[in-house]
Design a protein around this motif. Sequence first.
Motif, mmCIF file in Angstrom:
data_model
loop_
_atom_site.group_PDB
_atom_site.id
_atom_site.type_symbol
_atom_site.label_atom_id
_atom_site.label_comp_id
_atom_site.label_asym_id
_atom_site.label_seq_id
_atom_site.Cartn_x
_atom_site.Cartn_y
_atom_site.Cartn_z
ATOM 1 N N LEU A 191 0.843 -1.200 0.000
ATOM 2 C CA LEU A 191 0.000 0.000 0.000
ATOM 3 C C LEU A 191 0.876 1.247 0.000
ATOM 4 N N MET A 192 1.966 1.215 0.731
ATOM 5 C CA MET A 192 2.884 2.349 0.776
ATOM 6 C C MET A 192 3.492 2.608 -0.606
ATOM 7 N N ALA A 193 3.858 1.551 -1.309
ATOM 8 C CA ALA A 193 4.414 1.704 -2.659
ATOM 9 C C ALA A 193 3.401 2.343 -3.595
ATOM 10 N N ALA A 194 2.128 1.942 -3.466
ATOM 11 C CA ALA A 194 1.077 2.530 -4.304
ATOM 12 C C ALA A 194 0.894 4.009 -3.995
ATOM 13 N N MET A 195 0.955 4.372 -2.708
ATOM 14 C CA MET A 195 0.793 5.779 -2.326
ATOM 15 C C MET A 195 1.946 6.632 -2.833
ATOM 16 N N ILE A 196 3.159 6.139 -2.705
ATOM 17 C CA ILE A 196 4.327 6.895 -3.177
ATOM 18 C C ILE A 196 4.208 7.158 -4.674
ATOM 19 N N THR A 197 3.878 6.117 -5.429
ATOM 20 C CA THR A 197 3.786 6.252 -6.883
ATOM 21 C C THR A 197 2.626 7.152 -7.276
ATOM 22 N N GLY A 198 1.438 6.881 -6.725
ATOM 23 C CA GLY A 198 0.263 7.656 -7.091
ATOM 24 C C GLY A 198 0.385 9.125 -6.718
ATOM 25 N N GLN A 199 0.870 9.403 -5.513
ATOM 26 C CA GLN A 199 0.990 10.796 -5.077
ATOM 27 C C GLN A 199 2.033 11.552 -5.891
ATOM 28 N N THR A 200 3.135 10.891 -6.220
ATOM 29 C CA THR A 200 4.170 11.574 -7.007
ATOM 30 C C THR A 200 3.639 11.953 -8.377
ATOM 31 N N LEU A 201 2.911 11.058 -9.012
ATOM 32 C CA LEU A 201 2.349 11.351 -10.328
ATOM 33 C C LEU A 201 1.257 12.422 -10.246
ATOM 34 N N MET A 202 0.388 12.332 -9.235
ATOM 35 C CA MET A 202 -0.684 13.324 -9.093
ATOM 36 C C MET A 202 -0.134 14.697 -8.734
ATOM 37 N N ALA A 203 0.974 14.724 -7.970
ATOM 38 C CA ALA A 203 1.552 16.005 -7.552
ATOM 39 C C ALA A 203 2.100 16.795 -8.731
#
Length: 304
Positions: free
Chosen positions: A280-292
Amino acid sequence: MEGVTGALGPLFLLILLGVALGRARFPGGDFWSRLEGLIYYLLFPAMLVATLAEADVRQVPVARLALVLLGSLSAFGLLLWGLRRRLALDTAAFTSVFQGAIRFNTYVGVAGAAALHGSAGATVAAVAVALMVPAVNVLCVMTFLAAGTLGDAGLRTSLLALARNPLILACLVGAGLNLSGVGLPGWSREAVSLLGRAALPLGLVAVGVALRPAALMRRDGGLWAASLVKLLLLPALVLALASLVGLGPVGRDVALLFAALPTATSAYVLARQLGGDAELMAAMITGQTLMAMISLPLWLRLAG
């Protein structure tokens, strides 16, 4: 908007370069893990020491900056604990959501502040790091402890790692050199500055290499809860508080930038070591970086 995207665009291109290098597995082996260690333990601390040791911190509204940043972090930390049952997450997932909501990517923050406001932005960013890194690490360790994922040995290990955190130590060294009036004498000034200049571009590429697009296939409410706080609610509160306490344009932009940053890639390692939900942490890091890449310029445009 063009000024903001012009400043942040090159940073995002370096992150995307890292994504491409990671997918190509170039140059291979354990190169990137070793480079991350070099950045984390040597290059980035050198940059913080060089900035803080020579900075005119009298020009930085430290008290107001601390009120805005630390007050916002504390507020949302308490809110997440208050909503823990409603989020209906297991213990491991909750600790990862907590990290995803309050941790920030230091490399992107300092690089963005320097791109937006030059040396003045870099100075305020270094002060922000000195304020936030100890606070965030303490909050996260306390969350793992309160959630019950740490045994006695895990707690001792975490506290020892906190005391040895190279970013915290670099902030203490830089602040000590500044307050003592010693600064960086002789050749040490240029040597430490040269080391520090390598930290940001390499750090941004390493952020991209660490992203895991495949992790985004996981559909989890925790991913969206953490991202909602990190990319929308926390920046909104920081912007409101910055206006309320009268932060100037540089302080306001840097505070907002740090609030709206994606979570740190190091959170994955911490989740794996301390009993969190690492996938879940890996998904958050990836998703947030792209959305940011979309949300950060919009927030800064709104502030301006």
